[in-house]
Design an enzyme around this catalytic site. Structure first.
Site, PDB file in Angstrom:
ATOM      1  N   ASP A  49       0.841  -1.200   0.000  1.00  0.00           N
ATOM      2  CA  ASP A  49       0.000   0.000   0.000  1.00  0.00           C
ATOM      3  C   ASP A  49       0.875   1.249   0.000  1.00  0.00           C
ATOM      4  O   ASP A  49       0.643   2.208  -0.749  1.00  0.00           O
ATOM      5  CB  ASP A  49      -0.904  -0.031   1.230  1.00  0.00           C
ATOM      6  CG  ASP A  49      -2.071   0.948   1.146  1.00  0.00           C
ATOM      7  OD1 ASP A  49      -2.473   1.306   0.024  1.00  0.00           O
ATOM      8  OD2 ASP A  49      -2.588   1.344   2.204  1.00  0.00           O
ATOM      9  N   HIS A 103      -4.713   3.133  -6.674  1.00  0.00           N
ATOM     10  CA  HIS A 103      -5.865   2.888  -5.806  1.00  0.00           C
ATOM     11  C   HIS A 103      -7.182   2.846  -6.584  1.00  0.00           C
ATOM     12  O   HIS A 103      -8.099   2.102  -6.217  1.00  0.00           O
ATOM     13  CB  HIS A 103      -5.918   3.922  -4.683  1.00  0.00           C
ATOM     14  CG  HIS A 103      -5.035   3.565  -3.522  1.00  0.00           C
ATOM     15  ND1 HIS A 103      -3.672   3.746  -3.548  1.00  0.00           N
ATOM     16  CD2 HIS A 103      -5.316   2.991  -2.323  1.00  0.00           C
ATOM     17  CE1 HIS A 103      -3.150   3.321  -2.408  1.00  0.00           C
ATOM     18  NE2 HIS A 103      -4.124   2.855  -1.652  1.00  0.00           N
ATOM     19  N   HIS A 142      -7.187  -0.576  -7.923  1.00  0.00           N
ATOM     20  CA  HIS A 142      -7.603  -1.466  -6.823  1.00  0.00           C
ATOM     21  C   HIS A 142      -9.117  -1.532  -6.720  1.00  0.00           C
ATOM     22  O   HIS A 142      -9.707  -2.600  -6.575  1.00  0.00           O
ATOM     23  CB  HIS A 142      -7.016  -0.967  -5.502  1.00  0.00           C
ATOM     24  CG  HIS A 142      -7.745  -1.446  -4.280  1.00  0.00           C
ATOM     25  ND1 HIS A 142      -8.887  -0.815  -3.810  1.00  0.00           N
ATOM     26  CD2 HIS A 142      -7.530  -2.493  -3.455  1.00  0.00           C
ATOM     27  CE1 HIS A 142      -9.329  -1.456  -2.742  1.00  0.00           C
ATOM     28  NE2 HIS A 142      -8.522  -2.473  -2.503  1.00  0.00           N
ATOM     29  N   HIS A 175      -6.126  -5.461   0.967  1.00  0.00           N
ATOM     30  CA  HIS A 175      -6.119  -4.191   0.235  1.00  0.00           C
ATOM     31  C   HIS A 175      -4.761  -3.988  -0.446  1.00  0.00           C
ATOM     32  O   HIS A 175      -4.676  -3.668  -1.640  1.00  0.00           O
ATOM     33  CB  HIS A 175      -6.409  -3.052   1.212  1.00  0.00           C
ATOM     34  CG  HIS A 175      -6.219  -1.683   0.659  1.00  0.00           C
ATOM     35  ND1 HIS A 175      -7.159  -1.041  -0.119  1.00  0.00           N
ATOM     36  CD2 HIS A 175      -5.180  -0.805   0.776  1.00  0.00           C
ATOM     37  CE1 HIS A 175      -6.727   0.160  -0.454  1.00  0.00           C
ATOM     38  NE2 HIS A 175      -5.530   0.328   0.071  1.00  0.00           N
TER      39      HIS A 175
END
Length: 363
Positions: A171, A254, A257, A271
């Site tokens: 991340d 993101h 994602h 995540h």
């Protein structure tokens, strides 16, 4: 032009700080609502509740159902109001942090975030990712200030599974990649303002730290010990990445994602594991040269993170399904438009395939 930088009011990190926290917590009143649950409560929450009680706090314990959804936020906020809570504590992972911030905002109370994992950069930020009950992303919820306190116990992080530290590294690894794209495009950050020099300095230091210390930190967690390298990676994953993504800005990884979240097959992944593939996909969209691309690819692969569609449990995914994921990533309300060039859903779908093919070739 307006520039902005944001941070929590206080950040405290160290071995055993949860059980030395009265000094930091008492200014928020003595009737906190503690959101935690499941294995987190058994591993650390029970002892922390006992510590608070011994220190004179009247704890309202609420079991978190695991999803940072509107339904769960409203349920817990009602309890906080009914029982007269003076503050909201979130003890757990990223979704616990996001829920605690949303509950505090709804109930108009201060919030203290106590991450038990260094698996996401959620704790320090003034936003939450809100999910639907089925696990797909619903929206971002923004607040007018960051948490009053983020309290990170390094021993608690060291006791968690190494896979979750690796997820946090993934991340955090997206932070500089995304922020540099925002710089190139001149787009706004998550604060609806332009980047500051200090924001960019933080994202660059974050990435430098990850490449220097990631494997040493993972080795420490595998033995449940706190090392100097682990302290650095906790700070990179939690503080530097948290400040960096918010004040530096999100762009491709993101949003990609969020597109991957439409696949039920990916729901068992963390995540960070999905963001790792998002970072590679953004670099592919950017046309990164092989030297730059391989730098990220090799670190991601060496940490056991996804580099192929099969790693995402999508070995047999259709082109039509990837296009649907591309449409979600390109949603007007998401951040893919902050890249310094136009991206269509079909571009994202093809980049998914290109990452998969190159990873198989080079690795």
């Amino acid at each position: 032009m307006i520039k902005a930088f944001a941070s929590p009011s206080s950040y405290v990190q160290g071995k055993g700080v949860l059980f030395q926290s009265k000094l930091y917590l008492e200014s928020f009143g003595t009737k906190p609502l503690l959101i935690t649950g499941g294995h987190v409560y058994e591993a650390v929450g029970k002892d922390f509740e006992a510590y608070l009680t011994k220190q004179g706090f009247d704890v309202i314990l609420v079991n978190f159902n695991g999803e940072s959804s509107t339904k769960e936020i409203d349920r817990i906020a009602a309890i906080a109001k009914d029982q007269g809570a003076t503050a909201i504590y979130g003890l757990g992972g990223g979704k616990t942090s996001d829920t605690a911030k949303a509950v505090a905002d709804t109930a108009k109370l201060p919030v203290v975030i106590m991450p038990t994992l260094a698996s996401t950069d959620a704790p320090c930020s003034r936003l939450s990712v809100i999910y639907k009950e089925d696990g797909t992303v619903e929206n971002y919820r923004f607040y007018d200030h960051n948490p009053e306190l983020v309290l990170v116990d390094s021993q608690v992080i060291a006791n968690a599974p190494a896979r979750l530290l690796v997820a946090g590294i993934a991340d955090a690894l997206a932070t500089n990649v995304e922020a540099q794209a925002v710089t190139q495009s001149g787009a706004d950050t998550m604060l609806d303002a332009k980047q500051t020099l200090v924001g960019i300095a933080i994202v660059e230091k974050c990435e430098e730290t990850l490449f220097k210390y990631a494997h040493q930190a993972v080795a420490a967690v595998e033995q449940n010990v706190v090392s100097s390298a682990l302290e650095k990676i906790i700070e990179a994953n939690t503080l530097m990445s948290g400040l960096g993504f918010e004040s530096g800005g999100l762009s491709g990884a993101h949003a990609i994602h969020n597109g991957l979240c439409i696949f039920e097959e990916t729901h068992a992944l963390t995540h960070g594991e999905k963001v790792a593939y998002g970072t590679l996909t953004q670099l592919m969209l950017e046309g990164a040269d092989e030297e730059r691309y391989n730098k990220y690819l090799r670190l991601i692969k060496s940490l056991g993170l996804p580099t192929t569609l099969a790693d995402l449990h999508l070995a047999d995914v259709s082109d039509e399904a990837l296009l649907e994921a591309g449409k979600v990533a390109c949603a007007p309300t998401d951040t893919l438009h902050r890249l310094p060039f136009e991206v269509e859903p079909g571009d994202v779908a093809q980049a998914f395939r290109a990452v998969d093919a190159y990873s198989k070739q080079i690795l």
